[in-house]
Design a protein around this motif. Structure first.
Motif, short mmCIF file in Angstrom:
data_model
loop_
_atom_site.label_atom_id
_atom_site.label_comp_id
_atom_site.label_asym_id
_atom_site.label_seq_id
_atom_site.Cartn_x
_atom_site.Cartn_y
_atom_site.Cartn_z
N GLN A 152 0.82 -1.21 0.00
CA GLN A 152 0.00 0.00 0.00
C GLN A 152 0.85 1.26 0.00
OE1 GLN A 152 -3.17 -0.14 -0.69
NE2 GLN A 152 -2.84 -2.36 -0.77
N HIS A 153 2.04 1.19 0.56
CA HIS A 153 2.97 2.33 0.46
C HIS A 153 3.35 2.56 -0.99
CE1 HIS A 153 4.32 1.86 4.94
NE2 HIS A 153 3.16 2.46 4.81
N ILE A 154 3.51 1.49 -1.75
CA ILE A 154 3.81 1.63 -3.18
C ILE A 154 2.63 2.31 -3.89
CG2 ILE A 154 4.30 0.38 -5.32
CD1 ILE A 154 5.66 -1.76 -3.63
N VAL A 155 1.41 1.89 -3.55
CA VAL A 155 0.22 2.51 -4.13
C VAL A 155 0.23 4.02 -3.84
CG1 VAL A 155 -2.30 2.61 -4.03
CG2 VAL A 155 -1.14 0.41 -3.98
N SER A 156 0.56 4.37 -2.61
CA SER A 156 0.59 5.78 -2.22
C SER A 156 1.64 6.55 -3.02
CB SER A 156 0.86 5.89 -0.72
OG SER A 156 1.02 7.24 -0.34
N GLU A 157 2.84 6.01 -3.12
CA GLU A 157 3.91 6.70 -3.85
C GLU A 157 3.58 6.84 -5.33
OE1 GLU A 157 6.41 8.30 -2.84
OE2 GLU A 157 6.40 7.77 -0.72
N ARG A 158 2.95 5.84 -5.91
CA ARG A 158 2.56 5.94 -7.32
C ARG A 158 1.50 7.02 -7.51
NH1 ARG A 158 2.22 -0.53 -8.84
NH2 ARG A 158 4.41 -0.76 -9.47
N ALA A 159 0.60 7.16 -6.56
CA ALA A 159 -0.41 8.21 -6.65
C ALA A 159 0.23 9.60 -6.57
CB ALA A 159 -1.45 8.03 -5.55
N VAL A 160 1.22 9.75 -5.69
CA VAL A 160 1.93 11.03 -5.59
C VAL A 160 2.68 11.32 -6.88
CG1 VAL A 160 3.69 12.31 -4.32
CG2 VAL A 160 2.10 10.84 -3.08
N ARG A 161 3.25 10.30 -7.49
CA ARG A 161 3.93 10.50 -8.78
C ARG A 161 2.94 10.99 -9.84
NH1 ARG A 161 5.77 5.26 -11.80
NH2 ARG A 161 3.50 5.21 -11.95
N ARG A 162 1.75 10.41 -9.87
CA ARG A 162 0.75 10.87 -10.84
C ARG A 162 0.33 12.31 -10.56
NH1 ARG A 162 -1.34 5.66 -9.85
NH2 ARG A 162 -3.06 6.50 -8.62
N GLN A 163 0.31 12.69 -9.29
CA GLN A 163 0.00 14.09 -8.97
C GLN A 163 1.06 15.01 -9.55
OE1 GLN A 163 -0.71 14.67 -4.74
NE2 GLN A 163 -1.59 12.62 -4.57
N ALA A 164 2.32 14.61 -9.46
CA ALA A 164 3.39 15.43 -10.04
C ALA A 164 3.30 15.47 -11.56
CB ALA A 164 4.76 14.89 -9.60
N GLN A 165 2.96 14.35 -12.17
CA GLN A 165 2.84 14.31 -13.63
C GLN A 165 1.69 15.17 -14.12
OE1 GLN A 165 2.42 10.08 -14.09
NE2 GLN A 165 4.57 9.78 -14.62
N ALA A 166 0.67 15.36 -13.31
CA ALA A 166 -0.50 16.14 -13.72
C ALA A 166 -0.13 17.59 -14.04
CB ALA A 166 -1.57 16.10 -12.63
N ALA A 167 0.97 18.08 -13.46
CA ALA A 167 1.37 19.47 -13.71
C ALA A 167 1.84 19.69 -15.14
CB ALA A 167 2.48 19.88 -12.74
N TRP A 168 2.12 18.63 -15.89
CA TRP A 168 2.51 18.77 -17.29
C TRP A 168 1.34 19.21 -18.18
CZ3 TRP A 168 5.75 13.75 -17.15
CH2 TRP A 168 7.12 14.05 -17.08
N TYR A 169 0.13 18.94 -17.74
CA TYR A 169 -1.04 19.09 -18.60
C TYR A 169 -1.84 20.33 -18.21
CZ TYR A 169 0.28 14.26 -19.34
OH TYR A 169 1.00 13.12 -19.59
N PRO A 170 -2.65 20.85 -19.13
CA PRO A 170 -3.51 22.00 -18.78
C PRO A 170 -4.45 21.65 -17.64
CG PRO A 170 -3.46 21.65 -21.17
CD PRO A 170 -2.78 20.46 -20.55
#
Length: 476
Positions: free
Chosen positions: A55-73
Motif C-alpha cells: 500500500q505504500h507503493i500505491v501511495s507513492e505511485r499516486a503522488v507521482r501521478r500528482q506530479a505528472q499532472a502538472a505537465w497538462y492543462p
C-alpha cells in the motif's frame, strides 16, 4: 568493487555466476523441506508487513501521478445563480435612490438575480525542467518504495526460515532429552535393583534419582521454546498464533544443509534491496537539486478565464454577458533574500548525504557477506567435531552402564558419562541448527529471495459497482 570476497578468493566464471543466480531465486528450496516451501508461499501471500508495504507503493505511485499532472492543462468549470442584494444606505453612492436611466428604470436597484457560468484554465510551460525534475524525484521514490518492500520480503524469508529450522532444532533437542530421561530412568531402576540385592548403597540410589529429575527438568524450557516458535511462524503467515499448532507440532528432522556456493561473485550484491533502495533515494535527492535550480529560472504560464454573467437564462449566451481573458504570463524571481540559493545548498547537501549513505550501505553489504561466509565455513568444522564428540560420548555412556551393571565401576562414572553424552548430543543439534542459520544468513546477505516474485496486486480493493455513475465512467 573487488571481483570476489576475501572469504572466497578466486575468480569466477559465467557459468558459476549463472548457477549462483539460479540458487538465489528460491534458495529455501535447497533445504529440501516441503513444509518450509509451503510456509514460504503462505507467508508471501498472507504476511501483513508485505501488504502494508504494497500500500505504500500505491501511495507513492499516486503522488507521482500528482506530479505528472502538472505537465497538462488544468481546467475547472463552475456554474451558479441566485439573488444578490446590496445596501443603498451608503454615502457617496454614485447614483442616488430614485434616479432613472434613459429607459426610465431604476439604476441602483438594491437586489438582482444573477446567473453565472464559466471555466478557468491554466497551463505551465515546463521550459526549464521544474516539473520534469519533480516527476523524476517521485519516480525514484516509487522505486525506493518497491525496493523497501523487497527488503521486507527478504527479511520475512530470513525470519521465517530461521524460526523454522530453530523449531526443528528444538524438537530434535526434545528427542535427545527424552532419550536421556529414558536412560536415566533405567539407570535409577538398575540402581534400586542392585540396592535391594545388597550390591549398592543409598548414595548411588540418591544420585540416580537426582539425575532423573534433572533430565526431566530440561523438558519444560524446550517445550516453551517450541510453542513460541510455532506462534511466531503463524503470525509471520498472517494467522492467529495457534492456527498452525497441530501442523507444526509434528516432529520432523532438521532440513538438509545446502551446498556451499562453489563461487560467489561480488556482483551478486547488486540484488540487495537495501542497496537498490539507497541508490533510488540518492537519485531522488539528485532530482530535488534540479527542482531547486529550476526555481531560479522563469516560469511561463498561460491563464484562461471564461465567465459570462446575466440575470436571466436567455441572456446567458448573449454577447453582452460574455467575459473572458487569455494571456501569457511569465514570472522570474528577483529578490528573495537568498532563499532559493539556500534551497539549492540544502538540496545538494542532502544529495551528498544520500551518496554517502549509499556507499556505507555497500560496505555494510560486503561485511554481511564476509561474516556469513566465515560463519558457514567455521561452523562446518565445529559441527563435524561436535558430531564426533556426541558419537564417542554415547559409546562411553553405554560402556559405563554395562560396567556398572556388572559391578565393575561405581555409579559416579555412569553419572559423569551420561551428563557428557547429553551435553555432546545437545550441542551437536545446536551446531547443526547454527549451520542452517548460517546458510540463511548468507542468502539474506546476498539479497536473495525476491527475484522472480511478482510485486503482488497493489490496486486498492474498491468495488466499482458501489461507486456513483461519474466514478464508474472515469474508472472502467
Amino acid at each position: 568493487m573487488p571481483d570476489s570476497f576475501v572469504e572466497q578468493p578466486h575468480s569466477v566464471t559465467a557459468a558459476e555466476i549463472a548457477r549462483t543466480e539460479a540458487d538465489m531465486k528460491d534458495w529455501w528450496a535447497q533445504f529440501h523441506d516441503p513444509m518450509l516451501n509451503e510456509l514460504v508461499e503462505q507467508a508471501i501471500k498472507g504476511n501483513y508487513d508485505l501488504q502494508i508495504a504494497s500500500q505504500h507503493i500505491v501511495s507513492e505511485r499516486a503522488v507521482r501521478r500528482q506530479a505528472q499532472a502538472a505537465w497538462y492543462p488544468q481546467l475547472d468549470a463552475a456554474m451558479g445563480g441566485g439573488d444578490d442584494r446590496h445596501s443603498i444606505n451608503v454615502d457617496n453612492w454614485p447614483v442616488r435612490p430614485g434616479s432613472l436611466d434613459a429607459n426610465g428604470n431604476p439604476v441602483n436597484r438594491p437586489d438582482a438575480s444573477i446567473l453565472t457560468y464559466g471555466a478557468r484554465a491554466s497551463w505551465e510551460i515546463d521550459l526549464f525542467g521544474h516539473i520534469s525534475r519533480q516527476v523524476e524525484e517521485r519516480k525514484r521514490l516509487v522505486e525506493e518504495s518497491i525496493e523497501n518492500r523487497r527488503a521486507i520480503l527478504v527479511s520475512l524469508l530470513s525470519e521465517l526460515a530461521s524460526d523454522y529450522v530453530s523449531l526443528r532444532g528444538v524438537q530434535e533437542r526434545l528427542a535427545v532429552t527424552e532419550h536421556s530421561i529414558d536412560v536415566a530412568q533405567r539407570s535409577r531402576e538398575l540402581t534400586e535393583k542392585l540396592y535391594t540385592h545388597g550390591l549398592g548403597n543409598t548414595l548411588a540410589v540418591a544420585q540416580a534419582q537426582t539425575e532423573e529429575h534433572l533430565e526431566r527438568s530440561r523438558l519444560a524450557p524446550l517445550h516453551s521454546q517450541e510453542e513460541q516458535l510455532i506462534h511466531a511462524i503463524s503470525v509471520l503467515l498472517g494467522e492467529m498464533p495457534g492456527k498452525l499448532e497441530e501442523e507444526l507440532d509434528v516432529r520432523k528432522p532438521l532440513p538438509t544443509v545446502p551446498t556451499f556456493p562453489a563461487s560467489l561473485p561480488s556482483i551478486v550484491l547488486a540484488n540487495r534491496p537495501d542497496i537498490r533502495a539507497a541508490e533510488a533515494h540518492y537519485a531522488a535527492d539528485t532530482a530535488q537539486v534540479g527542482v531547486a535550480v529550476a526555481n531560479l529560472y522563469p516560469k511561463f504560464m498561460i491563464p484562461l478565464t471564461f465567465n459570462p454573467n446575466a440575470s436571466a437564462a436567455y441572456q446567458a449566451f448573449q454577447m453582452g454577458g460574455m467575459a473572458w481573458s487569455f494571456m501569457m504570463m511569465a514570472s522570474l524571481p528577483v529578490i528573495h533574500g537568498g532563499r532559493y540559493t539556500a534551497e539549492i545548498a540544502q538540496a545538494r547537501a542532502e544529495a551528498e548525504a544520500s551518496r554517502l549513505v549509499y556507499r556505507k550501505t555497500v560496505l555494510k553489504a560486503f561485511e554481511d557477506v564476509e561474516d556469513a561466509l566465515g560463519d558457514w565455513r567455521h561452523d562446518d568444522e565445529l559441527v563435524s567435531q561436535l558430531e564426533d564428540a556426541a558419537r564417542d560420548s554415547g559409546l562411553a555412556r553405554d560402556r559405563a552402564q554395562k560396567l556398572f551393571g556388572a559391578g565393575l565401576t561405581g555409579y559416579l562414572n555412569v553419572l559423569t558419562t551420561e551428563q557428557t553424552a547429553l551435553t555432546a548430543q545437545d550441542q551437536a543439534v545446536v551446531g547443526r541448527t547454527a549451520r542452517l542459520r548460517d546458510a540463511i544468513a548468507l542468502y539474506t546477505a546476498m539479497g536473495a529471495g525476491w527475484q522472480g516474485r511478482q510485486l503482488t496486486d497493489t490496486r486498492l480493493p474498491v468495488e466499482i459497482g458501489k461507486q456513483n455513475a461519474l466514478a464508474r465512467a472515469f474508472t472502467e
